[in-house]
Write an enzyme that holds these catalytic residues in place. Structure first.
Site, PDB file in Angstrom:
ATOM      1  N   GLU A  94      -0.252 -44.519 -48.159  1.00 21.49           N
ATOM      2  CA  GLU A  94       0.559 -45.065 -47.072  1.00 21.49           C
ATOM      3  C   GLU A  94       0.294 -44.304 -45.784  1.00 21.49           C
ATOM      4  OE1 GLU A  94       4.394 -45.746 -50.017  1.00 21.49           O
ATOM      5  OE2 GLU A  94       4.554 -44.421 -48.297  1.00 21.49           O
ATOM      6  N   CYS A 107       2.196 -40.568 -39.375  1.00 19.36           N
ATOM      7  CA  CYS A 107       2.387 -39.745 -40.563  1.00 19.36           C
ATOM      8  C   CYS A 107       1.373 -40.240 -41.585  1.00 19.36           C
ATOM      9  CB  CYS A 107       3.827 -39.906 -41.067  1.00 19.36           C
ATOM     10  SG  CYS A 107       4.139 -38.956 -42.549  1.00 19.36           S
ATOM     11  N   CYS A 114       0.504 -36.907 -55.751  1.00 19.74           N
ATOM     12  CA  CYS A 114       0.663 -35.492 -55.416  1.00 19.74           C
ATOM     13  C   CYS A 114       0.977 -34.710 -56.684  1.00 19.74           C
ATOM     14  CB  CYS A 114       1.788 -35.315 -54.400  1.00 19.74           C
ATOM     15  SG  CYS A 114       1.985 -33.594 -53.854  1.00 19.74           S
ATOM     16  N   CYS A 118       7.806 -32.473 -56.304  1.00 19.79           N
ATOM     17  CA  CYS A 118       9.125 -32.291 -55.685  1.00 19.79           C
ATOM     18  C   CYS A 118      10.040 -33.417 -56.179  1.00 19.79           C
ATOM     19  CB  CYS A 118       9.010 -32.321 -54.167  1.00 19.79           C
ATOM     20  SG  CYS A 118       7.786 -31.152 -53.550  1.00 19.79           S
ATOM     21  N   CYS A 121      11.011 -36.752 -54.192  1.00 17.48           N
ATOM     22  CA  CYS A 121       9.933 -37.432 -53.459  1.00 17.48           C
ATOM     23  C   CYS A 121       9.271 -38.481 -54.340  1.00 17.48           C
ATOM     24  CB  CYS A 121       8.918 -36.386 -53.012  1.00 17.48           C
ATOM     25  SG  CYS A 121       7.387 -37.092 -52.402  1.00 17.48           S
ATOM     26  N   GLU A 165      -0.144 -33.029 -50.734  1.00 14.59           N
ATOM     27  CA  GLU A 165       0.044 -31.681 -50.174  1.00 14.59           C
ATOM     28  C   GLU A 165      -1.255 -31.330 -49.448  1.00 14.59           C
ATOM     29  OE1 GLU A 165       2.086 -28.738 -49.832  1.00 14.59           O
ATOM     30  OE2 GLU A 165       0.183 -28.203 -48.920  1.00 14.59           O
ATOM     31  N   ASN A 295      15.794 -39.149 -47.522  1.00 17.36           N
ATOM     32  CA  ASN A 295      15.441 -40.538 -47.805  1.00 17.36           C
ATOM     33  C   ASN A 295      15.649 -40.767 -49.294  1.00 17.36           C
ATOM     34  OD1 ASN A 295      14.420 -42.177 -45.611  1.00 17.36           O
ATOM     35  ND2 ASN A 295      12.791 -40.666 -45.403  1.00 17.36           N
ATOM     36  N   CYS A 338       7.883 -40.834 -47.934  1.00 14.54           N
ATOM     37  CA  CYS A 338       6.508 -40.987 -48.387  1.00 14.54           C
ATOM     38  C   CYS A 338       6.440 -41.445 -49.832  1.00 14.54           C
ATOM     39  CB  CYS A 338       5.727 -39.703 -48.176  1.00 14.54           C
ATOM     40  SG  CYS A 338       5.856 -38.507 -49.491  1.00 14.54           S
TER      41      CYS A 338
HETATM   42  S1  SF4 Z   1       7.274 -33.794 -50.809  1.00 14.12           S
HETATM   43 FE1  SF4 Z   1       5.104 -33.590 -50.270  1.00 14.12          FE
HETATM   44  S2  SF4 Z   1       4.404 -31.907 -51.591  1.00 14.12           S
HETATM   45 FE2  SF4 Z   1       6.339 -32.593 -52.470  1.00 14.12          FE
HETATM   46  S3  SF4 Z   1       5.740 -34.104 -54.037  1.00 14.12           S
HETATM   47 FE3  SF4 Z   1       6.131 -35.227 -52.106  1.00 14.12          FE
HETATM   48  S4  SF4 Z   1       4.125 -35.426 -51.170  1.00 14.12           S
HETATM   49 FE4  SF4 Z   1       3.974 -33.793 -52.683  1.00 14.12          FE
END
Ligand code: SF4
Length: 352
Positions: A94, A107, A114, A118, A121, A165, A295, A338
């Protein structure tokens, strides 16, 4: 889409060397470079300043497009646009354009998926698919730059804060910035770029040693190891003390401030106590804190905090002399966090 190399993966020097091996005059390299990064052409046919033999050679040797736009979502106010982009191997990423305050901020993604996991996310919930090449990172910017050019505008800022990341894909992320920063091309100043990291300490040290003008942002979100490790598993490997020391060393070496990102999660890290712990952690450090109401994502039960609690949090930081801003959640109505759009796409596409 063909499996040819992507033209945006090449530096100007590499294009120059390639043309030498093709027996072409070296000035053609700059014509190609400026066609790509000033004219923003994305098919060999558009290079009308090149002889047709060279255009044919280019089109037989390179892909001029490694991203296929899919779903495009626009926020209700029309100022935020999110595009699902499919890579040549079918994986989805994206890129988001945010237009506000005379800025056109992008962005962009550095990886498909990833590995950092996290918990809040959507990209982290998806897992790691693969690194993007530098050209695939560059092309996300060119994609929006073409749209903006039609409106007489330019990309003004780029944040590597989308999927992935960026320090886990360090070389490609930095190479992409170098390519877009090139003075004979798109010429977007280093200070217009921000790399957001979850806190990979060895790479923060490396970045500091390179003394670049690129802005550094750290996804912090919690001020104690126990709380942070619950949200960001990477904290078990690089605990807060090491992370903050790396940030202090960065400031010392570069003279540049660090931005800390703090996604406020209702009842988790939005309390006055959390704010006071953060003050104790950052006291004396040249920094800025971005307070961002979370979010929400499907697989994480946490909810965004209220505006009122965000204001209380901000006041505690400001009273302690720590500069901070509450960032409005732009494009919440288009799943601007994201990975939320690409999660669906990656789940419905075969893995290649
Ligand atoms: S916040 Fe950033 S580093 Fe953490 S899982 Fe999502 S994309 Fe990866």
């Amino acid at each position: 889409m063909s499996n040819l190399p992507l033209i945006y993966d090449l530096t100007l020097d590499e294009i120059t060397q390639m043309l030498q091996t093709w027996g072409e005059p070296s000035y053609r390299a700059l014509q190609i470079w400026q066609g790509l990064y000033i004219q923003l052409w994305n098919t060999p046919d558009q290079f009308s300043n090149l002889p047709s033999s060279l255009r044919n050679h280019l089109s037989e040797s390179f892909r001029f497009s490694g991203l296929t736009p899919g779903t495009i979502l626009q926020s209700r106010d029309g100022e935020t646009v999110k595009t699902l982009l499919t890579l040549v191997d079918g994986k989805a990423i994206e890129a988001v354009l945010m237009r506000y305050d005379e800025r056109n901020t992008l962005c962009i993604s550095s990886q498909a998926g990833c590995a950092m996991g996290c918990v809040f996310c959507a990209t982290g919930q998806m897992g790691f698919k693969r690194h993007l090449s530098s050209g695939e990172i560059v092309e996300q910017v060119l994609f929006y730059a073409r749209t903006l050019k039609q409106q007489g505008k330019r990309v003004t800022n780029v944040v590597l804060m989308g999927m992935g990341e960026p320090f886990h894909n360090y070389e490609a992320s930095i190479a992409a910035i170098d390519r877009l920063n090139h003075p004979l091309g798109y010429n977007l100043g280093e200070r217009r770029f921000t790399i957001s990291t979850v806190g990979l300490v060895p790479l923060i040290k490396r970045f500091a040693s390179e003394k670049r003008q690129i802005n550094l942002a750290i996804s912090l979100h919690a001020a104690t190891d126990e709380e942070r490790s619950n949200l960001l598993p990477v904290n078990k490997r690089y605990p807060i003390a090491d992370l903050i020391q790396a940030c202090k060393d960065y400031v010392e070496l570069t003279g540049r401030r660090v931005t800390f990102e703090w996604a406020l999660i209702n009842g988790v890290n939005d309390t006055s106590e959390s704010a006071r712990k953060l003050v104790a952690l950052l006291m004396g450090l040249l920094c800025h804190v971005n307070i961002i109401p979370l979010n929400p994502t499907r697989k994480f039960a946490g909810q965004a905090t209220t505006r009122q609690r965000a204001e209380v949090f901000k006041n505690i930081l400001e009273k302690a002399g720590i500069p901070c801003t509450i960032r409005i959640r732009r494009g919440i109505d288009i799943q601007a966090g994201c990975g939320q759009l690409a999660t669906d796409a990656n789940q419905t596409k075969p893995m290649l």
